[in-house]
Design an enzyme around this catalytic site. Structure first.
Site, PDB file in Angstrom:
ATOM      1  N   GLY A  48      60.823 -44.784 -39.735  1.00  0.00           N
ATOM      2  CA  GLY A  48      61.246 -44.068 -40.944  1.00  0.00           C
ATOM      3  C   GLY A  48      60.705 -44.726 -42.201  1.00  0.00           C
ATOM      4  O   GLY A  48      60.288 -44.043 -43.148  1.00  0.00           O
TER       5      GLY A  48
ATOM      6  N   CYS B  29      59.729 -46.387 -31.707  1.00  0.00           N
ATOM      7  CA  CYS B  29      60.797 -47.054 -32.420  1.00  0.00           C
ATOM      8  C   CYS B  29      60.234 -48.313 -33.044  1.00  0.00           C
ATOM      9  O   CYS B  29      59.840 -49.238 -32.334  1.00  0.00           O
ATOM     10  CB  CYS B  29      61.895 -47.390 -31.425  1.00  0.00           C
ATOM     11  SG  CYS B  29      63.124 -48.406 -32.167  1.00  0.00           S
TER      12      CYS B  29
ATOM     13  N   CYS C  87      65.384 -48.158 -40.178  1.00  0.00           N
ATOM     14  CA  CYS C  87      64.548 -47.399 -39.250  1.00  0.00           C
ATOM     15  C   CYS C  87      63.095 -47.756 -39.544  1.00  0.00           C
ATOM     16  O   CYS C  87      62.597 -47.469 -40.647  1.00  0.00           O
ATOM     17  CB  CYS C  87      64.790 -45.900 -39.433  1.00  0.00           C
ATOM     18  SG  CYS C  87      63.762 -44.883 -38.357  1.00  0.00           S
TER      19      CYS C  87
ATOM     20  N   GLU D 104      69.376 -40.839 -38.374  1.00  0.00           N
ATOM     21  CA  GLU D 104      68.449 -40.799 -37.241  1.00  0.00           C
ATOM     22  C   GLU D 104      68.800 -39.720 -36.238  1.00  0.00           C
ATOM     23  O   GLU D 104      69.964 -39.564 -35.866  1.00  0.00           O
ATOM     24  CB  GLU D 104      68.446 -42.148 -36.516  1.00  0.00           C
ATOM     25  CG  GLU D 104      67.578 -43.167 -37.192  1.00  0.00           C
ATOM     26  CD  GLU D 104      67.350 -44.386 -36.320  1.00  0.00           C
ATOM     27  OE1 GLU D 104      67.280 -44.244 -35.084  1.00  0.00           O
ATOM     28  OE2 GLU D 104      67.285 -45.480 -36.886  1.00  0.00           O
TER      29      GLU D 104
ATOM     30  N   HIS E 261      59.728 -37.231 -38.809  1.00  0.00           N
ATOM     31  CA  HIS E 261      60.509 -37.665 -39.972  1.00  0.00           C
ATOM     32  C   HIS E 261      60.418 -36.623 -41.082  1.00  0.00           C
ATOM     33  O   HIS E 261      59.341 -36.094 -41.348  1.00  0.00           O
ATOM     34  CB  HIS E 261      59.996 -39.006 -40.500  1.00  0.00           C
ATOM     35  CG  HIS E 261      60.225 -40.129 -39.545  1.00  0.00           C
ATOM     36  ND1 HIS E 261      61.390 -40.843 -39.507  1.00  0.00           N
ATOM     37  CD2 HIS E 261      59.454 -40.612 -38.544  1.00  0.00           C
ATOM     38  CE1 HIS E 261      61.325 -41.737 -38.536  1.00  0.00           C
ATOM     39  NE2 HIS E 261      60.162 -41.629 -37.928  1.00  0.00           N
TER      40      HIS E 261
END
Ligand code: ZDP
Length: 278
Positions: A226, A73, A223, A214, A165
């Site tokens: 991302g 994350c 994100c 997400e 992703h």
């Protein structure tokens, strides 16, 4: 069980951080579901645990609001770096964090004693279908490949930053109904561990607009992984330079894909409040 927590966000992607060096927690997924609930809990996109590590300064584990665990994350690594530094758990400004996606290295950058940004070495992107993971009959990598989702056709590019992703370039991002399309791609059978979904409009070779659905959390305002995956995907598609600003609903991140093949993400992290969970 009572414990202290702090509430953070990175560009509106919000987290509860708990210190598992001090408090003992059980049933991490259930706790994430309860704490992240915006009506019956604190409210957050994810719950982040600070844990000891044998390989790095600290270990971090992140659970999405639906209780699923994410390997990595990006926004939470910036929050965690600031948390350990400002709570006096370390005096290092360059911190190593063990995650399920390897060791991630955030650095607090000060200008004249004022925190200016947090730059994170996010490691190398993974492009092989087996590493994403993604099932594709076509190639070893998925760059601008056709995916049919409920009769609609999308050209997708897949990148893992430790977590999966799926990036889709569009001409007009405002025309995308993310809450309808997002979950159909997230749970598409081509993605055995599901996927985060990014819709992306390239504004200039140095500026990209991105919106995210997400995995495990739905639409969020930003994100970090991302944004990194998006920059890599945009470079692979020949659309941008190796350094660009990614404009998210919650603000901007600077992403660089270095010649060392590492992706670097720079942006803010903000503590909003501290509390006691009862
Ligand atoms: O991979 C996943 O399941 C994501 N939902 C994890 C969270 C990613 C995050 N938004 C980020 O900034 O990288 C926290």
């Amino acid at each position: 069980m009572k414990f202290s927590f702090s509430k953070w966000h990175g560009l509106g992607n919000d987290f509860v951080i708990v210190n598992a060096l001090v408090d003992q927690f059980e049933h991490y997924p259930d706790l994430a579901i309860k704490i992240c609930d915006r009506h019956f809990g604190v409210g957050a996109d994810g719950l982040v645990f600070l844990l000891p590590s044998e390989k790095a300064d600290f270990q971090m584990r992140i659970f999405n609001s639906d209780g699923s665990e994410a390997e990595m994350c990006g926004n939470a690594t910036r929050c965690m770096a600031r948390y350990v530094y400002e709570s006096g758990l370390t005096d290092k400004r360059k911190i190593t964090l063990e995650t399920k996606a390897g060791i991630i290295k955030p650095e607090l950058i000060f200008i004249e004693d004022v925190l200016s940004t947090i730059r994170v070495d996010m490691g190398e992107p993974h492009l092989k279908t087996s590493e994403i993971p993604m099932i594709s009959s076509a190639n070893d990598q998925v760059v601008h490949e056709l995916l049919v989702v409920e009769e609609a056709e999308y050209h997708i590019t897949c990148v893992s930053m430790g977590n999966p992703h799926c990036i889709i370039f569009v001409d007009q991002i405002d025309d995308v109904d993310l809450s309808i399309i997002g979950p159909t791609i997230e749970t598409h059978p081509a993605f055995p561990r599901k996927t985060n979904v990014e819709f992306v409009q390239v504004l200039t070779p140095q500026k990209i607009r991105m919106r995210v659905w997400e995995r495990g959390a739905g639409i969020t305002m930003a994100c970090g992984t991302g944004a990194c995956a998006t920059l890599v995907a945009a470079v692979l598609n020949g659309k941008v330079d190796r350094q660009a600003i990614i404009e998210l609903d919650g603000g901007e991140l600077l992403i660089e894909w270095g010649l060392d093949n590492h992706v670097y993400m720079s942006g803010p992290a903000t503590q909003v409040f501290r509390g006691e969970y009862l």
